[in-house]
Design a protein around this motif. Structure first.
Motif, PDB file in Angstrom:
ATOM      1  N   ARG A 105       0.457  -1.520   0.160  1.00 50.39           N
ATOM      2  CA  ARG A 105      -0.161   0.006  -0.143  1.00 50.39           C
ATOM      3  C   ARG A 105       0.938   1.109   0.258  1.00 50.39           C
ATOM      4  O   ARG A 105       0.698   1.957  -0.954  1.00 50.39           O
ATOM      5  CB  ARG A 105      -0.625  -0.139   1.596  1.00 50.39           C
ATOM      6  CG  ARG A 105      -2.240  -0.067   0.755  1.00 50.39           C
ATOM      7  CD  ARG A 105      -3.242  -0.331   2.093  1.00 50.39           C
ATOM      8  NE  ARG A 105      -3.388   1.210   1.907  1.00 50.39           N
ATOM      9  CZ  ARG A 105      -4.212   1.484   2.309  1.00 50.39           C
ATOM     10  NH1 ARG A 105      -4.061   1.889   3.992  1.00 50.39           N
ATOM     11  NH2 ARG A 105      -4.711   3.276   2.371  1.00 50.39           N
ATOM     12  N   VAL A 129       2.647   2.277  -3.231  1.00 50.41           N
ATOM     13  CA  VAL A 129       1.526   2.847  -4.353  1.00 50.41           C
ATOM     14  C   VAL A 129       1.128   4.027  -4.199  1.00 50.41           C
ATOM     15  O   VAL A 129       1.260   5.430  -4.355  1.00 50.41           O
ATOM     16  CB  VAL A 129       0.779   1.979  -4.318  1.00 50.41           C
ATOM     17  CG1 VAL A 129      -1.022   2.550  -5.352  1.00 50.41           C
ATOM     18  CG2 VAL A 129       0.747   0.675  -5.053  1.00 50.41           C
ATOM     19  N   ASP A 130       1.212   4.724  -2.824  1.00 49.84           N
ATOM     20  CA  ASP A 130       1.155   5.472  -2.615  1.00 49.84           C
ATOM     21  C   ASP A 130       2.034   6.801  -2.119  1.00 49.84           C
ATOM     22  O   ASP A 130       1.688   7.985  -2.158  1.00 49.84           O
ATOM     23  CB  ASP A 130      -0.026   5.491  -0.458  1.00 49.84           C
ATOM     24  CG  ASP A 130      -1.374   4.962  -0.913  1.00 49.84           C
ATOM     25  OD1 ASP A 130      -1.668   4.919  -1.141  1.00 49.84           O
ATOM     26  OD2 ASP A 130      -1.311   4.351   0.095  1.00 49.84           O
ATOM     27  N   VAL A 149      -0.466   0.425 -14.021  1.00 49.67           N
ATOM     28  CA  VAL A 149      -1.914  -0.073 -13.715  1.00 49.67           C
ATOM     29  C   VAL A 149      -3.226  -0.425 -14.965  1.00 49.67           C
ATOM     30  O   VAL A 149      -2.996  -0.097 -15.466  1.00 49.67           O
ATOM     31  CB  VAL A 149      -2.920   2.026 -13.428  1.00 49.67           C
ATOM     32  CG1 VAL A 149      -4.330   1.298 -12.996  1.00 49.67           C
ATOM     33  CG2 VAL A 149      -2.221   2.980 -12.376  1.00 49.67           C
ATOM     34  N   ASN A 202      -8.482  -2.282 -11.812  1.00 51.59           N
ATOM     35  CA  ASN A 202      -8.128  -0.924 -10.823  1.00 51.59           C
ATOM     36  C   ASN A 202      -6.781  -1.379  -9.392  1.00 51.59           C
ATOM     37  O   ASN A 202      -7.212  -2.060  -8.381  1.00 51.59           O
ATOM     38  CB  ASN A 202      -9.288  -0.281 -10.362  1.00 51.59           C
ATOM     39  CG  ASN A 202      -9.863   0.650 -11.212  1.00 51.59           C
ATOM     40  OD1 ASN A 202      -9.480   0.856 -12.314  1.00 51.59           O
ATOM     41  ND2 ASN A 202     -11.401   0.768 -10.370  1.00 51.59           N
ATOM     42  N   GLU A 203      -5.861  -2.423 -10.568  1.00 51.36           N
ATOM     43  CA  GLU A 203      -4.712  -3.056  -9.405  1.00 51.36           C
ATOM     44  C   GLU A 203      -3.611  -2.553 -10.425  1.00 51.36           C
ATOM     45  O   GLU A 203      -3.311  -2.206 -11.147  1.00 51.36           O
ATOM     46  CB  GLU A 203      -5.170  -4.171  -9.585  1.00 51.36           C
ATOM     47  CG  GLU A 203      -5.733  -5.296  -8.847  1.00 51.36           C
ATOM     48  CD  GLU A 203      -6.259  -6.408  -9.387  1.00 51.36           C
ATOM     49  OE1 GLU A 203      -6.865  -6.545  -7.707  1.00 51.36           O
ATOM     50  OE2 GLU A 203      -5.538  -7.247 -10.074  1.00 51.36           O
ATOM     51  N   THR A 259      -6.571   0.191  -6.899  1.00 47.29           N
ATOM     52  CA  THR A 259      -5.861   1.499  -6.557  1.00 47.29           C
ATOM     53  C   THR A 259      -7.013   1.772  -6.893  1.00 47.29           C
ATOM     54  O   THR A 259      -8.242   1.641  -7.469  1.00 47.29           O
ATOM     55  CB  THR A 259      -4.883   1.380  -7.449  1.00 47.29           C
ATOM     56  OG1 THR A 259      -5.867   2.048  -8.666  1.00 47.29           O
ATOM     57  CG2 THR A 259      -3.291   0.842  -6.689  1.00 47.29           C
ATOM     58  N   GLY A 269      -4.865   4.716 -10.472  1.00 55.48           N
ATOM     59  CA  GLY A 269      -3.803   4.570  -9.648  1.00 55.48           C
ATOM     60  C   GLY A 269      -2.694   5.329  -8.853  1.00 55.48           C
ATOM     61  O   GLY A 269      -1.784   4.795  -8.889  1.00 55.48           O
ATOM     62  N   LYS A 276      -3.517   6.215  -6.000  1.00 53.48           N
ATOM     63  CA  LYS A 276      -3.619   6.094  -4.510  1.00 53.48           C
ATOM     64  C   LYS A 276      -4.598   4.091  -4.563  1.00 53.48           C
ATOM     65  O   LYS A 276      -5.471   4.173  -5.003  1.00 53.48           O
ATOM     66  CB  LYS A 276      -3.902   7.074  -3.867  1.00 53.48           C
ATOM     67  CG  LYS A 276      -4.268   7.015  -3.094  1.00 53.48           C
ATOM     68  CD  LYS A 276      -5.578   8.490  -2.186  1.00 53.48           C
ATOM     69  CE  LYS A 276      -5.699   7.881  -0.925  1.00 53.48           C
ATOM     70  NZ  LYS A 276      -6.689   7.218   0.302  1.00 53.48           N
ATOM     71  N   SER A 277      -4.054   3.949  -3.465  1.00 54.66           N
ATOM     72  CA  SER A 277      -4.253   2.482  -2.664  1.00 54.66           C
ATOM     73  C   SER A 277      -5.877   2.086  -2.669  1.00 54.66           C
ATOM     74  O   SER A 277      -6.585   3.976  -2.002  1.00 54.66           O
ATOM     75  CB  SER A 277      -3.477   1.378  -1.943  1.00 54.66           C
ATOM     76  OG  SER A 277      -3.645   2.643  -0.783  1.00 54.66           O
ATOM     77  N   ASP A 278      -6.782   1.555  -3.074  1.00 50.28           N
ATOM     78  CA  ASP A 278      -7.800   1.824  -1.828  1.00 50.28           C
ATOM     79  C   ASP A 278      -7.599   0.621  -0.984  1.00 50.28           C
ATOM     80  O   ASP A 278      -7.661  -1.076  -0.714  1.00 50.28           O
ATOM     81  CB  ASP A 278      -8.407   0.681  -3.113  1.00 50.28           C
ATOM     82  CG  ASP A 278     -10.408   0.941  -2.789  1.00 50.28           C
ATOM     83  OD1 ASP A 278     -10.869   0.762  -1.541  1.00 50.28           O
ATOM     84  OD2 ASP A 278     -10.927  -0.066  -3.596  1.00 50.28           O
TER      85      ASP A 278
END
Length: 404
Positions: A111, A114-115, A130, A135-136, A154, A158, A160-162
């Protein structure tokens, strides 16, 4: 004086961290201020152990951390980063030193990577691609045990992480190292709950680190993990681990085919197959209580041991490829959330090397959620002898006054 002036006036480099948790187990991500290391990742691990262990203790132990703190140090440059196989490397830390693999920390680290968009922290951040359909983002992390392939959900762009969806990773090759070992327990090792028994049975399995897996009832804890006294269990496990590392059959099982530096008993995991929070979409659930490093208790289900447990179950013909299983900790059972879900995605891997026998291995997918809990900037002021290398209360109590 404001905070900026305090940090500017501190000797040495300021250490910056992001704190997270995975099912209650902390991961302190050290992204700035740890000394730069050289060589292969395992050589960098050796350097960190030999030359900078005081900094590891400073970050992990009191007063900045605690006995059960865990960490992941960002390592921007490794041999797999240079070859293009990995985007970044990491070293895992705990109360006793440096691990070789950690699943809960990998989930949190995925996480964070990615952030963050700071190229000083993650130089290859802009190379992440992305997957628009799912959405990964795929992030390849070089851990001391090898390449760990992480998939992070994400936002649509892409960037920010989800956190509402789980992070997953594919393990390095995992295998059962010894099945149904009979371990004699001498009287001077035995703990009260064992009673009159003179031996126990357990398994050894590898999931990026070596685990001794034993049913809680096998150690004399008759209620399994449904209700236990942690102090009693910790005392028994401490005695057992010290005994296991002297057992010839265990020593043989711990020989990793590729590198002697991976050949050590990291943890004892107590298991209870009769209880466990069960999320939707899995075929079964169980619970484990992991004691690792210097008898540190993992709050999470322990991702690398989940890998090891899947490999063991597969070797016993209990867990076929593709079957989803939920692995719990005491924390995930208490809150009915946070189980790690695992499945075997490949069971035809052969691990060869010069240090031990070849092993038939599996690759395991493990998924779970991590959450942010805070951000820290650590300093050490001149004259602060007490916290330069951190401390534990047990050490202070057992070793008494300084002889200086």
């Amino acid at each position: 004086m404001d905070l900026a002036q305090i940090f500017e006036n501190s000797p040495g480099e300021v250490i910056k961290c992001i704190d997270t948790h995975t099912t209650g187990e902390p991961t302190r991500i050290i992204y700035s201020g740890f000394p730069r290391l050289q060589g292969t990742l395992l050589e960098q691990r050796d350097q960190a152990k030999t030359h900078y262990d005081n900094i590891r203790k400073r970050i992990m132990l009191e007063p900045r951390g605690h006995y059960d703190m865990y960490g992941a140090i960002i390592i921007p440059d490794t041999e797999l980063v240079q070859s293009g196989e990995a985007h970044i490397g990491t070293l895992f830390t705990h109360n006793g030193g440096f691990s070789t693999m950690c699943g809960h920390a990998t989930i949190a680290l995925g996480r964070f990577l990615v952030d963050t968009h700071d190229l000083n922290v993650f130089p290859k951040r802009n190379t992440l691609k992305v997957n628009i359909a799912t959405n990964e983002v795929a992030v390849n992390i070089h851990a001391p045990c090898g390449l760990v392939r992480v998939t992070v959900p994400t936002t649509a762009d892409g960037q920010k992480s989800d956190p509402s969806r789980p992070v997953s990773f594919l393990s390095t090759p995992a295998y059962a190292a010894a099945i149904d070992l009979t371990i004699p327990i001498p009287k001077d090792v035995a703990w009260p709950e064992l009673g009159s028994r003179e031996s126990i049975k357990l398994d050894i399995s590898y999931g990026g680190a070596f685990y001794a897996l034993v049913d809680a009832r096998e150690l004399g804890f008759t209620e399994g993990l449904s209700k236990i006294d942690l102090a009693s269990v910790a005392s028994a496990v401490k005695k057992l681990k010290a005994h296991l590392i002297t057992n010839p059959d265990v020593i043989t099982a711990l020989r990793h085919p590729e590198d002697e530096r991976l050949s050590f008993l990291y943890s004892i995991m107590l298991v209870d197959r009769d209880i466990g929070s069960r999320p939707e979409g899995v075929d079964g659930a169980e619970t484990g209580l992991c004691f690792f490093a210097e008898n540190q208790i993992d709050r999470s289900p322990t991702g690398s041991c989940v890998t090891a447990r899947m490999a063991l179950a597969n070797a016993k013909n209990e867990r076929p490829r593709g079957q989803k299983w939920a692995y719990n900790s005491l924390v995930s059972n208490r809150f009915d959330t946070g189980a790690l879900i695992a499945s075997i995605v490949d069971d035809e891997i052969l691990l060869k090397g010069d240090h031990g026998v070849s092993r038939q291995c599996v690759v395991v997918q493990v998924e779970g959620k991590a959450y942010y809990t805070g951000a820290m900037t650590f300093i050490i002021e001149e004259g602060d002898v007490t916290t330069e290398s951190g401390f534990t209360m047990d050490d202070c109590a057992q070793n008494g006054p300084s002889t200086k």
